[in-house]
Design an enzyme around this catalytic site. Sequence first.
Site, mmCIF file in Angstrom:
data_model
loop_
_atom_site.group_PDB
_atom_site.id
_atom_site.type_symbol
_atom_site.label_atom_id
_atom_site.label_comp_id
_atom_site.label_asym_id
_atom_site.label_seq_id
_atom_site.Cartn_x
_atom_site.Cartn_y
_atom_site.Cartn_z
ATOM 1 N N GLY A 265 25.308 4.464 -3.502
ATOM 2 C CA GLY A 265 24.252 4.510 -4.503
ATOM 3 C C GLY A 265 23.615 5.881 -4.592
ATOM 4 O O GLY A 265 23.850 6.772 -3.772
ATOM 5 N N GLY A 267 20.675 8.744 -4.479
ATOM 6 C CA GLY A 267 19.528 9.026 -3.624
ATOM 7 C C GLY A 267 19.885 9.777 -2.362
ATOM 8 O O GLY A 267 21.041 9.855 -1.951
ATOM 9 N N SER A 268 18.847 10.325 -1.736
ATOM 10 C CA SER A 268 19.035 11.186 -0.571
ATOM 11 C C SER A 268 19.580 10.441 0.630
ATOM 12 O O SER A 268 20.429 10.956 1.363
ATOM 13 C CB SER A 268 17.697 11.843 -0.201
ATOM 14 N N VAL A 269 19.095 9.219 0.878
ATOM 15 C CA VAL A 269 19.525 8.493 2.072
ATOM 16 C C VAL A 269 20.998 8.111 1.963
ATOM 17 O O VAL A 269 21.792 8.359 2.878
ATOM 18 C CB VAL A 269 18.651 7.235 2.307
ATOM 19 N N GLU A 290 29.517 4.654 -8.944
ATOM 20 C CA GLU A 290 28.790 5.015 -10.165
ATOM 21 C C GLU A 290 28.642 6.527 -10.250
ATOM 22 O O GLU A 290 28.913 7.141 -11.277
ATOM 23 C CB GLU A 290 27.357 4.471 -10.137
ATOM 24 N N ASN A 380 12.155 2.546 -9.457
ATOM 25 C CA ASN A 380 13.134 3.060 -10.424
ATOM 26 C C ASN A 380 13.880 1.942 -11.150
ATOM 27 O O ASN A 380 14.065 1.992 -12.356
ATOM 28 C CB ASN A 380 14.155 3.959 -9.727
ATOM 29 N N GLY A 384 22.819 -0.078 -10.072
ATOM 30 C CA GLY A 384 24.091 -0.772 -9.884
ATOM 31 C C GLY A 384 24.220 -1.468 -8.553
ATOM 32 O O GLY A 384 25.268 -2.057 -8.256
#
Length: 504
Positions: A265, A267-269, A290, A380, A384
Amino acid sequence: MESVYKRIQDQRLQERVVSAEEAASWIQDGMTLGLSGFTRAGDVKAVPFALAKRAEQEPLKVNVYTGASLGSDVDKLFAEVGMINKRLPFQADPTMRKKINQGELYFIDQHLSHTSEWIRANVLDPIDFAILEAVSITEDGMIIPTTSIGNSMAFAQHAKSIIVEINLAQPELLEGIHDLYEPGSQGERSPIPLTKPDDRIGSMGIPVDIEKIKGIVFTNQLDSPSTIVAPDEETVTMAQHLIAFLRQEIEAGRLTNRLAPLQSGIGSVANAVFHGLLDSEFTDLEVYSEVLQDAVFDLLDAGKVRFASCCSITLSSSKMEQVFSNFEQYRDRLILRPQEISNHPEVIRRMGLISINTALELDIYGNVNSTHIMGTQMMNGIGGSGDFARNARLGIFVTKSIAKDGKISSIVPFVSHVDHTEHDVDVIVTEQGYADLRGLAPRERAELIIERCAHPMYREQLTEYYQEALKKGGQTPHVLEKAHSWHVNYAKNGTMLQKVVQHM
């Protein structure tokens, strides 16, 4: 000027070049717009700015559909001028987030694979204008997207009119990496003929009726860079826990060193955890996701990833410069697809993906909240993560065990909002460890999550809650009057801790 117009290979369309301001003047109050863009990549840039400027001078409300979040501060501008009636299916802008949570605009938080289906089935308001970023338009009128596809194909096919933004800052080398496939109407379609990440099943561009193309605008602006931050000590540790789990799967004979197609997914993590695969023994990997973030290109450069399929390329500023200045070396190892294909349950299940997504919070039974802070405040959107978690071979969620310097525990008795039920969550990873929840009853899951994943400062508090819940009995024991007491305590006292912990 001739070099600019070569991007419009269908000469019938060259006379339709207009300014962004003229194109924006065609959009009227109450219309519905389908904008290209997915996680700050491939989004239209000039017409939205001109439209927002118009909205400063005259009342204007429109519905805005996209692939996912937009870059170039478009969502911010739209929110500031108050021109949004309804927005879907995902956003990531702080200003728009605030307006959503204040009730000043409607937001539909939607699985990203569903939007095109709703458009195709005429469930949503009809799209008046599709506004799409492109590299070029071919001789036969196909629109060649840029760094994302998102819902652009569905928007183009179902909109009454189309405005194309040809972005001269996007490299022409992008032409040829897209694979546009239209599944057809539900109840009439055939199986999607996609069995591995590098399969090509569609066309290189979006076929449209050129009579629908009302105007073409030239732009010259790079995508907004992603906002990811570098891996830190905790995310490096999380990656090590994930790798330990994958090694366990190999030892059990359920995977090989090639693993299975990987999804991560935004994002930073999630990016940092993916980055940890660089130092692993896993090789010849495939990605079916994605979004391709920095870590995937690092893995491509290191020879760890063989091929990557996605819907969007979203990179930091430095990585964007490196990748697109040497794009020839990546072209044969990448495919961009519409999001309804990249996120399609049929394909995800068929390929047996390993899916890695981020949780805001999770509870002792494995339910995950991906979207709402304190149960009511939209962050946010689900994006997905639901498409992948429910259908993947392994649905993995990662999160740091605490937030706000320990004032918040990411593991709570009962999540304040449920996006992914315990039935869709296979593995949980925090910097404390991992919990493999497959084959475990609720009481087994609770004990494992508390022991392996919760932060030490909250383990005793979680255990006390669980022991009290056990006395009440039930398949999934809870103390209903206390199930959200941690959130209430945080709202009142600024911490989820209910007593002083000595080692703090």
